[in-house]
Design a protein around this motif. Sequence first.
Motif, PDB file in Angstrom:
ATOM      1  N   GLY A  31      46.273  46.746  40.433  1.00 32.55           N
ATOM      2  CA  GLY A  31      44.980  46.614  39.796  1.00 32.55           C
ATOM      3  C   GLY A  31      44.253  45.348  40.199  1.00 32.55           C
ATOM      4  O   GLY A  31      43.033  45.255  40.043  1.00 32.55           O
ATOM      5  N   THR A  32      44.998  44.382  40.723  1.00 30.94           N
ATOM      6  CA  THR A  32      44.410  43.110  41.143  1.00 30.94           C
ATOM      7  C   THR A  32      44.310  43.027  42.654  1.00 30.94           C
ATOM      8  O   THR A  32      43.239  42.771  43.201  1.00 30.94           O
ATOM      9  CB  THR A  32      45.242  41.932  40.601  1.00 30.94           C
ATOM     10  N   ASP A  58      45.372  49.158  44.430  1.00 26.51           N
ATOM     11  CA  ASP A  58      45.007  50.195  43.470  1.00 26.51           C
ATOM     12  C   ASP A  58      45.939  51.385  43.684  1.00 26.51           C
ATOM     13  O   ASP A  58      45.780  52.129  44.648  1.00 26.51           O
ATOM     14  CB  ASP A  58      43.551  50.600  43.664  1.00 26.51           C
ATOM     15  N   ASP A  99      44.458  41.732  36.039  1.00 25.61           N
ATOM     16  CA  ASP A  99      43.445  42.682  35.574  1.00 25.61           C
ATOM     17  C   ASP A  99      43.700  43.193  34.170  1.00 25.61           C
ATOM     18  O   ASP A  99      42.983  44.078  33.698  1.00 25.61           O
ATOM     19  CB  ASP A  99      43.361  43.872  36.549  1.00 25.61           C
ATOM     20  N   SER A 100      44.729  42.679  33.493  1.00 19.15           N
ATOM     21  CA  SER A 100      45.027  43.163  32.147  1.00 19.15           C
ATOM     22  C   SER A 100      45.115  42.014  31.160  1.00 19.15           C
ATOM     23  O   SER A 100      45.367  40.860  31.535  1.00 19.15           O
ATOM     24  CB  SER A 100      46.340  43.950  32.133  1.00 19.15           C
ATOM     25  N   ALA A 133      40.564  36.569  34.774  1.00 15.70           N
ATOM     26  CA  ALA A 133      40.550  38.010  34.526  1.00 15.70           C
ATOM     27  C   ALA A 133      39.727  38.719  35.592  1.00 15.70           C
ATOM     28  O   ALA A 133      38.620  38.293  35.924  1.00 15.70           O
ATOM     29  CB  ALA A 133      39.967  38.296  33.148  1.00 15.70           C
ATOM     30  N   CYS A 134      40.277  39.819  36.111  1.00 12.05           N
ATOM     31  CA  CYS A 134      39.611  40.629  37.136  1.00 12.05           C
ATOM     32  C   CYS A 134      39.263  41.989  36.530  1.00 12.05           C
ATOM     33  O   CYS A 134      40.160  42.682  36.037  1.00 12.05           O
ATOM     34  CB  CYS A 134      40.525  40.823  38.340  1.00 12.05           C
ATOM     35  N   THR A 135      38.011  42.384  36.597  1.00  9.76           N
ATOM     36  CA  THR A 135      37.588  43.609  35.919  1.00  9.76           C
ATOM     37  C   THR A 135      37.622  44.844  36.817  1.00  9.76           C
ATOM     38  O   THR A 135      37.245  45.924  36.364  1.00  9.76           O
ATOM     39  CB  THR A 135      36.163  43.449  35.354  1.00  9.76           C
ATOM     40  N   TRP A 136      38.071  44.705  38.061  1.00  6.62           N
ATOM     41  CA  TRP A 136      38.078  45.865  38.963  1.00  6.62           C
ATOM     42  C   TRP A 136      39.370  46.662  38.883  1.00  6.62           C
ATOM     43  O   TRP A 136      39.547  47.642  39.606  1.00  6.62           O
ATOM     44  CB  TRP A 136      37.844  45.426  40.410  1.00  6.62           C
ATOM     45  N   GLY A 137      40.284  46.280  38.004  1.00  4.98           N
ATOM     46  CA  GLY A 137      41.546  47.002  37.870  1.00  4.98           C
ATOM     47  C   GLY A 137      41.524  47.995  36.732  1.00  4.98           C
ATOM     48  O   GLY A 137      40.495  48.607  36.423  1.00  4.98           O
ATOM     49  N   LEU A 168      40.124  42.309  27.954  1.00  8.74           N
ATOM     50  CA  LEU A 168      40.181  41.120  28.806  1.00  8.74           C
ATOM     51  C   LEU A 168      39.383  39.977  28.191  1.00  8.74           C
ATOM     52  O   LEU A 168      39.842  38.831  28.159  1.00  8.74           O
ATOM     53  CB  LEU A 168      39.644  41.445  30.202  1.00  8.74           C
TER      54      LEU A 168
END
Length: 213
Positions: A11-12, A15, A161-162, A178-182, A189
């Motif tokens: 997720g980070t 995918d 991402d979580s 925090a990464c929102t693309w996962g 988040l």
Amino acid sequence: MPPLIIFDLDGTLIDSRNVMEESFREAFIAVVGGNGEPPLDDFYDLLGDSFPNILRRLGLPQQMAPVFKAAAQRRIADIDAVPEALDACKELHRRGITLAILTGKDRERTHEILTYFSIDRIFGAVAAGSDGFTPKPAPDGVLLLCGTLGYDPSDSVVVGDSAFDIQSGRSAGARTVACTWGMGRVEELKAAEPDGFLQHPSELLPYLLEAIA
């Protein structure tokens, strides 16, 4: 000394949602039977924990674990990279920044995936779900990596991402991104109160370079 940067994997940097869904469904049908739908939403909510622990928490038989693992290994070519995130890792490594991986995946599959994407040699250490430490959101994996690589947790950054990733880093005393693309939910988040909040993988490298300057 620049900080240690600890990345979540799924997720980070990659995918593999489709791979996990198909493999989980295959294992569920093979072991539990064809009646009913596998609890995929609950499975996704627990990602970050080791797969045997996820099965226990879902009340599913442990016999699903080897079936899931074999199915996921067969589908490795179906995993997608997050290109900007992998490029960020490569550039950070080129600049002499120490990197590590903290994942709920077992060590064998983690090594296979890192090798498949030719990034296995840029990470100084890996803490995997089969290593026996208490999984995210506990701080144990972060503390293990810091101890292995000789860093104080306050001199480390956890990227994931979580909410589990953020909670793990915060409870260890690390900075968090925090990464929102996962696969993590944006509201969860935000509620975890990360130090950084990124909406696109292209933001990752410039953010980290500024954070460690």
